[in-house]
Enzyme design. Structure first.
Site, mmCIF file in Angstrom:
data_model
loop_
_atom_site.group_PDB
_atom_site.id
_atom_site.type_symbol
_atom_site.label_atom_id
_atom_site.label_comp_id
_atom_site.label_asym_id
_atom_site.label_seq_id
_atom_site.Cartn_x
_atom_site.Cartn_y
_atom_site.Cartn_z
ATOM 1 C CD GLU A 233 146.574 -53.794 40.230
ATOM 2 O OE1 GLU A 233 147.810 -53.111 40.608
ATOM 3 O OE2 GLU A 233 145.544 -53.961 40.844
HETATM 4 C C1 ACM Z 1 145.276 -49.404 41.174
HETATM 5 O O1 ACM Z 1 146.054 -49.116 42.095
HETATM 6 N N1 ACM Z 1 145.221 -50.609 40.832
HETATM 7 C C2 ACM Z 1 144.254 -48.499 40.466
#
Ligand code: ACM
Length: 529
Positions: free
Chosen positions: A303
């Site tokens: 992310e």
């Molecule tokens: C995640 O859930 N950001 C690995």
């Protein structure tokens, strides 16, 4: 119709009667014997090799604390014999045999780990038996997958040593063997690093719901204690130092390494444009690697795009792009991750990444990919095509911050989808690759418990139990032995054990027994979806 119902109920009784000693996960082979073994204070235990001594103690301690039964160790002629067999070097370390006869229990394996699992099966049989009468049986068993993991996020909420030990003990009770510890993220940094003390002292302040809480973290002495506790239970502990994103707490402590963020996620990343960032993080990894003998560190990599807007204007990063001819932020991210992976490889450790990192181009023999985005099956395909060892932890059904009942309101759902115990149970890692050459790349499965909504032990229990039992069976038991009806039946006495242990568990058989407790709401900062 009545007859049919009667016939069906007789049939289910017969099937249920075969539920093998209430052992979860279901063993490979269970043959019922004649008679019963009565476990009481006259029972004795022996071992034929000193490597089994702590396993014998473990059994004695569990029996004493949970049943009030004291059994003595005895050199020879004991009623419970732990036997380490001379084995071939490559024997499966999880494999064991458990023989229960009216006067003699024998647990044998060619690796102490297998003996431990035999002891766990016996312990489950003892704790769920009526009047301590254990049915005679011959069990032959071994794990389907070598990676049977659980992740706990202690950045968003901190639970502390005692709760972590309790989770590790339950993991051992279900033959789970890998504890992935998410110790750093936006709300808090939970690991003492001696060279950079402010990471814990300042980065440890606050949690997801309360930014003002005094610092909470594990000292290096705490970590050693927990790692040793896990090792006694044949669990390896893998820390996660998330980078380059999810670094907000670290950046609060040492802003000179921050690469900024975005409006929603300020100070979210480390600064990949500064040379000193690499030596700083390498120092952190060096201390971390010494603390965790598993020889693997999870470097995150997830992310990053949530909070790297500032990369577009940061002069150091723009300079790096020019120097290294990096076309965009993704290439910057990949450059950074490759360098950090190299630092880790130099420490003789493996690197683990979330599935965003499949294209980084790191060597496959030193790297493991975690596939988590169930809506992006292409990431799993890529990982396997490139020959990466891979652990499956797709949000559906393996994120345990998702609710397990349609009426629950405080955890996550994916549109209307959530993760009931049956779907965890039915998860079939084998279905993700039909290619026999590719199959061995799938190391196993893991459930991830993110803790935005987990504001205390009761909520943690509520999300973990009984799904932890279903997870264990999905990871351990071969497909032809899986049977949800038999599992549900075996689960009943396990639910009783949860109650006796004071856990606030969810009861899928009586959903209203322990209702969902409200959680203080906050607009989530980083509510992964
Ligand atoms: C995640 O859930 N950001 C690995």
């Amino acid at each position: 119709m009545k007859l049919l119902v009667l016939a069906l109920s007789l049939f289910t009784t017969v099937v249920f009667a075969q539920a093998p000693g209430n052992v979860i996960p279901m063993p490979d082979k269970y043959v019922k014997g004649e008679g019963i073994f009565v476990l009481n204070s006259n029972s004795t235990i022996s071992y034929n090799n000193n490597q089994l001594k702590t396993i014998a103690y473990y059994f004695q301690n569990e029996l004493l604390s949970q049943k009030g039964i004291t059994i003595q160790q005895q050199a020879k002629g004991a009623s419970i014999a732990l036997v380490l067999k001379p084995g071939t070097k490559n024997a499966d370390s999880s494999a064991y045999q458990l023989s229960v006869k009216p006067n003699q229990v024998t647990i044998s394996a060619s690796h102490p780990n297998g003996v431990f699992y035999g002891v766990i099966s016996l312990l489950q049989m003892a704790l769920t038996a009526k009047n301590n009468q254990i049915e005679a049986a011959e069990i032959t068993d071994a794990a389907a997958y070598g990676w049977r993991g659980l992740m706990l996020d202690e950045s968003r909420h901190f639970f502390g040593k005692q709760k972590v030990k309790s989770i590790l003990n339950w993991m051992a009770f279900y033959k789970l063997n890998t504890f992935h510890w998410h110790l750093t993220d936006e709300p808090g940094w939970r690991l003492e690093i001696k060279k950079y003390p402010n990471l814990a002292l300042i980065g440890g302040i606050g949690d997801f719901l309360n930014p003002g809480l005094p610092a909470q973290f594990y000292t290096q002495a705490d970590i050693k204690e927990i790692v040793a506790y896990a090792a006694e239970r044949y669990i390896k502990v893998i820390p996660e130092i998330d980078m380059p994103g999810h670094a907000t707490a670290a950046n609060k402590a040492y802003p000179e390494y921050s690469g900024g963020g975005s409006a929603g996620h300020p100070e979210f990343t480390f600064n990949p444009g500064l040379e000193k960032t690499y030596s700083y993080l390498t120092d952190i990894l060096k201390e971390t690697n010494v603390l965790f003998p598993a020889g693997m560190i999870h470097l995150g990599g997830d992310e990053v795009s949530y909070g790297n807007e500032k990369w577009k204007s940061n002069p150091d990063i723009l300079k790096l792009r020019e120097q290294k001819n990096l076309k965009n932020d993704i290439e910057v991210e990949q450059y950074f991750m490759k360098r950090m992976a190299d630092s880790l490889y130099n420490l003789r450790a493996k690197a683990i990444f979330w599935d965003e990192m499949v294209d980084v181009g790191v060597p496959r023999e030193k790297t493991i990919i975690f596939w988590w985005r169930h809506d992006k099956p292409g990431q799993l395909r890529s990982a396997l095509n490139k020959g990466y060892q891979t652990v499956l932890c797709p949000r559906l059904p393996l994120y345990f911050d998702f609710v397990q009942d349609s009426t629950h309101q405080y955890g996550r759902k994916w549109n209307k989808l959530y993760n009931p115990v049956e779907q965890v149970y039915q998860f079939d890692a084998r279905s993700f690759s039909k290619d026999a050459k590719e199959q061995p790349l799938i190391l196993g499965i893991q459930a991830d418990l993110w803790t935005e909504t987990v504001d205390g032990d009761a909520r943690l229990d509520y999300l973990l139990f009984p799904r932890i039992a279903a997870l264990a069976e999905a990871a351990w038991t071969k497909n032809n032995r899986k049977d949800f009806a038999a599992f549900s039946n075996s689960l009943k006495p396990h639910l009783t054990l949860y109650g006796q242990a004071g856990l606030y568990y969810y009861n899928p058989l009586k959903p209203l027994q322990n209702p969902e407790l409200p959680v203080k709401r906050k607009k989530p900062l980083n509510y992964k979806d």
